[in-house]
Each structure stands twice: as structure tokens, then as C-alpha cells.
Design an enzyme around this catalytic site. Structure first.
Site, PDB file in Angstrom:
ATOM      1  N   LYS A 111      14.340 -33.519 -24.412  1.00 19.57           N
ATOM      2  CA  LYS A 111      13.232 -34.281 -23.820  1.00 19.57           C
ATOM      3  C   LYS A 111      12.219 -33.322 -23.197  1.00 19.57           C
ATOM      4  O   LYS A 111      11.026 -33.452 -23.383  1.00 19.57           O
ATOM      5  CB  LYS A 111      13.829 -35.230 -22.774  1.00 19.57           C
ATOM      6  CG  LYS A 111      12.843 -36.114 -22.098  1.00 19.57           C
ATOM      7  CD  LYS A 111      13.575 -37.043 -21.136  1.00 19.57           C
ATOM      8  CE  LYS A 111      12.594 -37.636 -20.148  1.00 19.57           C
ATOM      9  NZ  LYS A 111      13.248 -38.467 -19.144  1.00 19.57           N
ATOM     10  N   GLU A 158      20.071 -24.034 -22.293  1.00 23.05           N
ATOM     11  CA  GLU A 158      21.114 -23.992 -23.332  1.00 23.05           C
ATOM     12  C   GLU A 158      20.521 -24.333 -24.700  1.00 23.05           C
ATOM     13  O   GLU A 158      20.790 -23.658 -25.703  1.00 23.05           O
ATOM     14  CB  GLU A 158      22.229 -25.009 -23.018  1.00 23.05           C
ATOM     15  CG  GLU A 158      23.063 -24.686 -21.807  1.00 23.05           C
ATOM     16  CD  GLU A 158      22.525 -25.309 -20.520  1.00 23.05           C
ATOM     17  OE1 GLU A 158      21.303 -25.565 -20.431  1.00 23.05           O
ATOM     18  OE2 GLU A 158      23.328 -25.512 -19.597  1.00 23.05           O
ATOM     19  N   GLY A 179      17.330 -39.160 -19.994  1.00 25.13           N
ATOM     20  CA  GLY A 179      18.148 -38.449 -20.973  1.00 25.13           C
ATOM     21  C   GLY A 179      19.417 -39.203 -21.343  1.00 25.13           C
ATOM     22  O   GLY A 179      19.760 -39.366 -22.512  1.00 25.13           O
ATOM     23  N   ARG A 180      20.127 -39.695 -20.334  1.00 28.10           N
ATOM     24  CA  ARG A 180      21.423 -40.336 -20.616  1.00 28.10           C
ATOM     25  C   ARG A 180      21.274 -41.734 -21.202  1.00 28.10           C
ATOM     26  O   ARG A 180      22.270 -42.377 -21.542  1.00 28.10           O
ATOM     27  CB  ARG A 180      22.295 -40.336 -19.354  1.00 28.10           C
ATOM     28  CG  ARG A 180      21.617 -40.865 -18.107  1.00 28.10           C
ATOM     29  CD  ARG A 180      22.422 -40.505 -16.859  1.00 28.10           C
ATOM     30  NE  ARG A 180      21.749 -40.877 -15.619  1.00 28.10           N
ATOM     31  CZ  ARG A 180      20.887 -40.111 -14.977  1.00 28.10           C
ATOM     32  NH1 ARG A 180      20.547 -38.942 -15.475  1.00 28.10           N
ATOM     33  NH2 ARG A 180      20.342 -40.503 -13.836  1.00 28.10           N
ATOM     34  N   GLU A 225      26.253 -39.181 -13.601  1.00 29.58           N
ATOM     35  CA  GLU A 225      24.928 -38.597 -13.375  1.00 29.58           C
ATOM     36  C   GLU A 225      24.004 -39.661 -12.771  1.00 29.58           C
ATOM     37  O   GLU A 225      23.047 -39.343 -12.078  1.00 29.58           O
ATOM     38  CB  GLU A 225      24.343 -38.061 -14.699  1.00 29.58           C
ATOM     39  CG  GLU A 225      23.254 -37.013 -14.495  1.00 29.58           C
ATOM     40  CD  GLU A 225      22.868 -36.292 -15.777  1.00 29.58           C
ATOM     41  OE1 GLU A 225      23.430 -35.222 -16.048  1.00 29.58           O
ATOM     42  OE2 GLU A 225      21.983 -36.786 -16.504  1.00 29.58           O
ATOM     43  N   HIS A 278      51.046 -40.803 -23.420  1.00 29.44           N
ATOM     44  CA  HIS A 278      52.019 -39.707 -23.462  1.00 29.44           C
ATOM     45  C   HIS A 278      51.533 -38.512 -22.643  1.00 29.44           C
ATOM     46  O   HIS A 278      51.989 -37.391 -22.842  1.00 29.44           O
ATOM     47  CB  HIS A 278      52.290 -39.303 -24.910  1.00 29.44           C
ATOM     48  CG  HIS A 278      52.841 -40.451 -25.690  1.00 29.44           C
ATOM     49  ND1 HIS A 278      54.192 -40.710 -25.774  1.00 29.44           N
ATOM     50  CD2 HIS A 278      52.224 -41.450 -26.365  1.00 29.44           C
ATOM     51  CE1 HIS A 278      54.382 -41.802 -26.493  1.00 29.44           C
ATOM     52  NE2 HIS A 278      53.197 -42.271 -26.859  1.00 29.44           N
ATOM     53  N   LYS A 296      20.802 -25.951 -12.495  1.00 29.18           N
ATOM     54  CA  LYS A 296      19.950 -25.176 -13.403  1.00 29.18           C
ATOM     55  C   LYS A 296      19.217 -24.083 -12.618  1.00 29.18           C
ATOM     56  O   LYS A 296      19.124 -22.938 -13.036  1.00 29.18           O
ATOM     57  CB  LYS A 296      18.894 -26.085 -14.059  1.00 29.18           C
ATOM     58  CG  LYS A 296      19.444 -27.106 -15.028  1.00 29.18           C
ATOM     59  CD  LYS A 296      18.292 -27.916 -15.630  1.00 29.18           C
ATOM     60  CE  LYS A 296      18.796 -29.140 -16.356  1.00 29.18           C
ATOM     61  NZ  LYS A 296      17.755 -30.061 -16.791  1.00 29.18           N
TER      62      LYS A 296
HETATM   63  O1  F6P Z   1      22.121 -32.732 -17.634  1.00 33.65           O
HETATM   64  C1  F6P Z   1      20.877 -32.831 -17.023  1.00 33.65           C
HETATM   65  C2  F6P Z   1      19.843 -33.268 -17.969  1.00 33.65           C
HETATM   66  O2  F6P Z   1      18.656 -33.281 -17.287  1.00 33.65           O
HETATM   67  C3  F6P Z   1      20.192 -34.638 -18.558  1.00 33.65           C
HETATM   68  O3  F6P Z   1      19.759 -35.694 -17.799  1.00 33.65           O
HETATM   69  C4  F6P Z   1      19.578 -34.513 -19.899  1.00 33.65           C
HETATM   70  O4  F6P Z   1      20.148 -35.472 -20.733  1.00 33.65           O
HETATM   71  C5  F6P Z   1      19.921 -33.100 -20.273  1.00 33.65           C
HETATM   72  O5  F6P Z   1      19.756 -32.384 -19.072  1.00 33.65           O
HETATM   73  C6  F6P Z   1      19.111 -32.498 -21.373  1.00 33.65           C
HETATM   74  O6  F6P Z   1      17.773 -32.423 -21.065  1.00 33.65           O
HETATM   75  P1  F6P Z   1      16.685 -32.199 -22.176  1.00 33.65           P
HETATM   76  O7  F6P Z   1      16.801 -33.340 -23.149  1.00 33.65           O
HETATM   77  O8  F6P Z   1      15.382 -32.177 -21.469  1.00 33.65           O
HETATM   78  O9  F6P Z   1      16.972 -30.895 -22.866  1.00 33.65           O
END
Ligand code: F6P
Length: 542
Positions: A203, A209, A264-265, A350, A381, A509
């Protein structure tokens, strides 16, 4: 809030219920199962095995009303700016509002954007799936690598896994989220660079990452016969940040839009779900969205007393805030749904893993539980022992599917029988008298019975919801996911939280970047750490 009349009545109710058992509650209430179950959107929920009397839910409905639930639900669906710390609307429901002619988000109708985005997705998805879309050497796509993390990974990955029977067998999908290079390399080992399509989902297009993995993937492509001139045939992006995507080299035609009013979620319904559509086709993707829309309508229109997400939410509030439960298990009795608990961890924790209310005050009550779980019967189990005899209150959701996509001998019967039996055992337990009787029947002497009996006692009284459906389809999965989304929204309202920001994650972050800056000699940044952190940096990074 604890001073509120509605809250105090629930505290007294909890004291009363704590003196009873689930077996007492069943005995006292004829027709309990009929009164405490409901059907909506092809899902059946039995919530009779909860530690509630017939007086409890009405008190919880009163609390929700007193917290302004109905008004806040209206504000949510009206696209108002309810994420007040980021000044954003929350409108992922617009992405699936097929039966509405308009959907207003902060005063603007977003339906034209939706339609445009869906047709752009359809054209691209069809081109890839029919083989019209070719890589730079003229070969069709065979591997898709989705690069993204958090909501840009967990939702699509879970859906694709859950709907495995609907996927194209000649397309392979890999989800790469972790910055640990093993994740990317493991995926790339299985891909042919001439037939690989990378879908970069971010987004913000700023997530460290995702950027690191995308750069590495780009490098892999360039060093295996690709070039920047043909990058557009192998890289697409889903983002709100077209400036950064352009810089990366993604052709504007291959960029799929996102909006800041989709968290995002909650974003799998948007073009973040591109990998889902690529793997199962656009029509199936729309079915998923329609299932969610059906749940939106149910959530919006059903009275609280018959509203599945609301009831689920209030039961969760009951256990966390009044009964002292610290965690909530979600146990899908379905192999394909095994990633569902992991997806829910982000969705729930979150969103509501917070203790500062909408007025900026630290709350004096417990909020979101720790959400966890794995597929049944595997859990039986492993950790079920603790649920049976560990002495903690751990409410759970059992998700049971009447029909398997892969019937084999008696396996499905065994799977369902196991789930049902566990819920019964959690609820009823086994008292000492029964334990002794059973040991006697096994021919044990009194002395041995005295020794063993305490270990064979099960306190029971462990609550669970059963969520039941026929076969898992895209539509039913859509409804199931939306059920949990609305549950979480409702809990956020009752707990007076902003469920749509995530400052804790942002802080994480920031701290990582600080350490990375410190290691970069050019930046000459100095940070004062505690001794333990400084030592770890010295040992591991310097
Ligand atoms: O984990 C934190 C977050 O901000 C989430 O809310 C989001 O889904 C994820 O990082 C990834 O963010 P982006 O889509 O901006 O890379």
C-alpha cells in the site's frame, strides 16, 4: 467506562455466572441451543456452549447500545473519517458493494473507481490465465510471486490456500513476505525467470521488507536474461504510491491502485487480492467479494439480537473484560483453512491490541485477547491438553465444514467427530465420580483408583462457538472473513478503541531503521542503547 451502569451490571452478572457451570446452564434452560444459535449467509453459529445465562447477552446488547454501537456502525458504512489518528475513512466494504449504485467515502462516491479497478484487474487476469500475456521471451506465465507483508500477504495467502480446489493447476504461486533472504530464494529456486510474474503488493511502497525483496527479485530477473526494457512484462504492483512504483520501474499500466481508506489488514478485497484472482479467476474472486457483501448487509441490517458478528463480538468482550480470559483460540477443522488463525492474528490483534481509548486515555479494562490456533485435529495432539486441564479460561471458535473437497474413506467423518467431541468435552468435562467409575470398570484396585482419579478429572466449563458451513466455497469464505472483520469492529466500538491504526507496528519499523542508520557509517548516527541491546548489536551486527 467501568462506572457505567451497563458495565457494572455485567460485572455482577459475571460473579453470578462464575458460580455456575455450563452443564448447570444447559440444565436450567430448555431450548438453549435453539435460542443460542443462528443462521446467516450460509453459516450456522451455535453459541450455546458459552458461559452465559439468558440474561447475559441482553446486558451485553445494552452495553453496546450505550457505547453508541448503532451510530458508529452507521458512520462506518457512511464512509466517515472514523480512523481519527490517521484522519482516514474506513471503507473496505465499498470494494464489495455490488448491490449499491453509490458508496460514499468522505463525501465522494467511490463506485466508479471500484468498477474501473475491477475491469482493469479482469483484463490483466484474463490475459495471464489465457496465455495472452507473455514474458519477454514469448512464454506464458507459470509462476506468480507475491511480494508483500502483513495485510499485503496474509489475506491473499490465506484465501489462496483456503480455496486450493479452485486454483489453476498449471499456475504456481509463492508468497514472499519475510526479509529473511531464505524466503525469497526458496521461492525463486522453483521459478523460471522467463515465466515468472512478480506482484509487488505494498500500500505504501515504503515497507522495508517488501522493498528489499522486490529489489532482490528485480536483480534476479536482470541477471537471468531480463532487462529494464522488458521489466514491465514481469513486474506489476499494487500500491497507493505510484511515484515510488515508477521509480522502481513498474510501468504505470501495470500499477493497480489502492486507497488510503482501505486498511492493510482489510485489503484482500482490493487489487491486493490480485494473486487470488490470478490463481482462481476473476469470477471466483467476485464470488468471494459477494460473500463478504452478504455479511456486510447482515451486519448492517439484522437486529443486534440476531446479528452474528455482533453476538460473536460481545461474547469476546464478555470473556476478555468480565471473565478474565486472556486468549482466544480459533480452530478450523479443515486443512485448507489452516492459515486462517494466522490471518486473524493480524486482523484482530493489530486492530484491537490497544489500551488507549478514542479520547487518548489509558483504559481500565482488558481489551483484545491473544488470538491463536491451528487446524484440527493437529491441535488435539499438541496444545489441547492445556485447554482440557491447564486451568485457564480459553474460549474458542471451532470451524466445521460438513463436506470435504477431497472425500477419502471415513476421514471426514473422523475429522468432524473429533471436533464435536472436543467441544463437548470442553463444555461438560468429567467429574471425579465418573472418573472413578470408569477406572473401576477397567478393573483397577481402590488404591490405584485413588492415585489415578485426580488426573482423570476434567473441569470442563471451557466455552466454544461452533461455526458450521457446508462445503467451503469462495462465497462462504468471503462471508466468514467479513464475519470476523465486523466482530473486530464491534469490539473496537465497545472498548472505545480506534481499531484502524497500528502505532505499535509503526514504532517497530522506526526502531529497526534507527539501528540500521546507526550501522551505516556514512550517516554517522549515534544512539544511546541499554547495555543488553548494545551488546546484541555488537555481537550480531558489528
Ligand atoms: O504490519 C504493519 C503494516 O502497516 C500493516 O498494517 C500492513 O498490512 C503492512 O504493514 C504492509 O504495509 P504495506 O502494504 O504498506 O507494505
Amino acid at each position: 467506562m467501568k462506572q457505567q451502569d451497563e458495565w457494572q451490571k455485567l460485572e455482577s452478572e459475571a460473579e453470578r455466572i462464575n458460580d455456575t457451570t455450563l452443564l448447570d446452564l444447559f440444565a436450567a434452560q430448555k431450548g438453549r441451543v435453539q435460542g443460542m444459535s443462528l443462521d446467516a449467509c450460509d453459516l450456522y453459529m451455535d453459541y450455546s456452549k458459552n458461559r452465559i445465562a439468558d440474561t447475559t447477552l441482553p446486558l451485553l446488547f445494552d452495553l453496546a447500545r450505550a457505547r453508541g454501537f448503532e451510530q458508529q456502525r452507521e458512520q462506518l458504512f457512511a464512509g466517515q473519517v472514523i480512523n481519527h489518528t490517521e484522519q482516514r475513512s474506513v471503507a473496505h466494504m465499498a470494494l464489495r458493494a455490488f448491490s449499491s449504485s453509490a458508496y460514499s467515502v468522505n463525501g465522494q462516491d467511490v463506485m466508479p473507481l471500484m468498477r474501473q479497478q475491477l475491469s482493469k484487474m479482469r483484463v490483466f487476469v484474463n490475459a495471464v490465465r489465457t496465455g495472452k500475456w507473455r514474458g519477454h521471451t514469448g512464454k506464458p506465465v507459470r509462476s506468480i510471486v507475491n511480494i508483500g507483508i502483513g495485510g499485503s500477504d496474509l489475506g491473499p495467502k490465506m484465501v489462496v490456500e483456503a480455496l486450493s480446489p479452485y486454483l489453476r493447476s498449471d499456475l504456481e504461486i509463492h508468497y514472499v513476505s519475510n526479509v529473511d533472504s531464505s524466503a525469497l530464494l526458496q521461492a525463486l529456486e522453483q521459478c523460471d525467470p522467463e515465466q515468472t510474474l512478480f506482484v509487488i503488493c505494498s500500500k505504501s511502497f515504503l515497507t522495508a521488507e517488501t522493498l528489499a525483496n522486490s529489489q532482490a527479485a528485480r536483480q534476479w530477473f536482470l541477471s537471468s536474461g531480463g532487462s529494464t526494457q522488458v521489466l514491465h512484462k514481469h513486474f506489476v504492483a499494487v500500491t497507493t504510491n505510484s511515484a515510488e512504483a515508477n521509480k522502481f520501474g513498474i510501468h504505470p499500466d501495470q500499477q493497480f491502485a489502492m486507497w488510503d481508506w482501505v486498511g492493510g489488514r482489510f485489503s484482500l478485497w482490493s487489487s491486493i487480492g490480485l494473486s487470488i484472482a490470478l490463481m482462481m479467476g476473476m469470477d471466483r474472486f467476485i464470488e468471494l467479494l459477494k460473500g463478504a457483501e452478504e455479511m456486510d448487509q447482515h451486519f448492517l441490517n439484522a437486529p443486534l439480537e440476531k446479528n452474528m458478528p455482533v453476538i460473536m463480538a460481545l461474547l469476546g468482550v464478555w470473556y476478555s473484560s468480565f471473565m478474565g480470559a486472556e486468549s482466544h483460540a480459533v480452530i478450523p477443522y479443515d486443512h485448507y483453512l489452516r492459515l486462517f488463525p494466522e490471518f486473524l492474528q493480524q486482523l484482530d490483534m493489530e486492530s484491537n491490541g490497544k489500551q488507549v481509548d478514542r479520547q487518548g486515555k489509558v483504559v481500565d479494562y482488558a481489551t483484545a485477547p491473544i488470538v491463536w490456533g491451528t487446524a484440527g485435529t493437529n491441535g488435539q495432539h499438541a496444545y489441547f491438553q492445556l485447554l482440557h486441564q491447564g486451568g485457564r479460561l480459553i474460549p474458542s471458535d471451532f470451524i466445521l465444514l460438513k463436506e470435504s473437497h477431497n472425500p477419502l474413506a471415513n476421514n471426514h467423518q473422523q475429522l468432524l467427530a473429533s471436533g464435536i467431541a472436543q467441544m463437548e468435552a470442553f463444555m461438560a468435562g468429567k467429574d471425579e465420580k465418573t472418573a472413578r467409575r470408569e477406572l473401576k470398570l477397567q478393573g483397577l484396585a481402590k488404591e490405584e483408583i485413588d492415585k489415578l482419579a485426580p488426573y482423570k478429572v476434567f473441569p470442563g466449563n471451557q466455552p466454544s462457538n461452533a461455526i458450521v458451513m457446508d462445503k467451503l466455497t469462495p462465497k462462504r469464505l468471503g462471508s466468514l472473513i467479513a464475519l470476523y472483520e465486523h466482530k473486530i469492529f464491534t469490539q473496537g466500538v465497545v472498548w472505545n478503541l480506534n481499531s484502524f491504526d497500528q502505532w505499535g507496528v509503526e514504532y517497530g519499523k522506526q526502531l529497526t531503521n534507527q539501528i540500521l542508520d546507526e550501522l551505516d557509517e556514512d550517516k554517522r548516527v549515534k544512539v544511546k542503547h541499554d547495555d543488553s541491546t548494545a551488546e546484541l548489536i555488537r555481537r550480531l551486527l558489528k
